[in-house]
Scaffold this motif. Sequence first.
Motif, mmCIF file in Angstrom:
data_model
loop_
_atom_site.group_PDB
_atom_site.id
_atom_site.type_symbol
_atom_site.label_atom_id
_atom_site.label_comp_id
_atom_site.label_asym_id
_atom_site.label_seq_id
_atom_site.Cartn_x
_atom_site.Cartn_y
_atom_site.Cartn_z
ATOM 1 N N VAL A 179 34.882 59.623 61.073
ATOM 2 C CA VAL A 179 33.763 60.340 61.677
ATOM 3 C C VAL A 179 33.328 61.496 60.774
ATOM 4 O O VAL A 179 32.137 61.707 60.533
ATOM 5 N N MET A 180 34.302 62.243 60.244
ATOM 6 C CA MET A 180 33.957 63.373 59.377
ATOM 7 C C MET A 180 33.318 62.910 58.076
ATOM 8 O O MET A 180 32.350 63.508 57.607
ATOM 9 N N ASP A 181 33.856 61.847 57.466
ATOM 10 C CA ASP A 181 33.259 61.328 56.230
ATOM 11 C C ASP A 181 31.805 60.947 56.473
ATOM 12 O O ASP A 181 30.919 61.271 55.678
ATOM 13 N N LEU A 182 31.574 60.280 57.584
ATOM 14 C CA LEU A 182 30.216 59.855 57.932
ATOM 15 C C LEU A 182 29.310 61.069 58.163
ATOM 16 O O LEU A 182 28.205 61.152 57.617
ATOM 17 N N LEU A 183 29.782 61.995 58.968
ATOM 18 C CA LEU A 183 28.983 63.174 59.304
ATOM 19 C C LEU A 183 28.594 63.950 58.047
ATOM 20 O O LEU A 183 27.427 64.282 57.836
ATOM 21 N N ILE A 184 29.580 64.240 57.206
ATOM 22 C CA ILE A 184 29.319 65.066 56.027
ATOM 23 C C ILE A 184 28.454 64.311 55.026
ATOM 24 O O ILE A 184 27.497 64.863 54.469
ATOM 25 N N ASP A 185 28.759 63.026 54.819
ATOM 26 C CA ASP A 185 27.990 62.239 53.860
ATOM 27 C C ASP A 185 26.531 62.118 54.304
ATOM 28 O O ASP A 185 25.611 62.315 53.517
#
Length: 224
Positions: A179-185
Amino acid sequence: SEAILRATGLRKEYGSTLALRGADLTVRTGEVVAIMGPSGSGKSTLLHCLAGVITPDQGEVRLDGVPLAGLNDRARSRLRRSSFGFVFQFGQLVPELPAIENIALPLLLAGSKRREAMSVARAWFPRLGLDGLEHRLPGQMSGGQSQRVAVARALAAGPRVVFADEPTGALDSLAGEQVMDLLIDAARTQGATVVLVTHEARVAAHADRTVIVRDGRVTAPVEA
Ligand code: ADP
Ligand code: ADP
């Protein structure tokens, strides 16, 4: 770069509880800021003030130099819809709507035609790792899958700022990282600014900068 959000001297009382007592925070355009701190220290209240969801008793929040308090309720809610995206711990998807329609919703609210909104929503699925799950209801997906849909929904209409309150709080560490990788990317690709509340250092490690809220004040560096 310039400050997109600047909060100064925020004070907020709930009855006899002083949730914020002079909180200051400046967020620059395109920055990812994590807000950490003990439970009950005022993190959510600070986030809600920054997002114009609640109005502080004292102090002010400026977006691009414009005080949110100068806007009436209607203008403020229009601003939230047009400029801000929100991700919560869980439960923000509409349970009766398939994943694709949940993502399309903010686009429809912003005035897109249904065809266009659905096409933009559909294009998110490969990137979410959810190809083929377009028509699943939120209740038919795992917590991590539905939280990825929630991130897409928050970003689909191209907000300038995404506010995330414990976005990984209900997830195991692998799903939380996804979720964090997706959000930040996605935020960096779109040039969106991110302000997130978390109690997990691993989550805060995705941010450019971490501030600490303690007893209603921001105590760690307010500038990078
Ligand atoms: P955090 O996000 O750091 O856990 P909060 O901003 O949620 O802290 O809460 C700060 C303090 O304000 C806590 O003592 C909390 O119980 C209280 N509080 C927050 N929201 C409300 C509310 N709507 N009514 C009463 N008290 C509240
Ligand atoms: P967080 O985990 O982010 O601190 P909470 O679960 O404590 O948030 O609070 C969830 C919601 O309930 C928030 O909107 C918050 O403002 C509100 N809230 C928090 N504490 C209280 C309280 N003591 N009384 C009433 N509402 C509260």
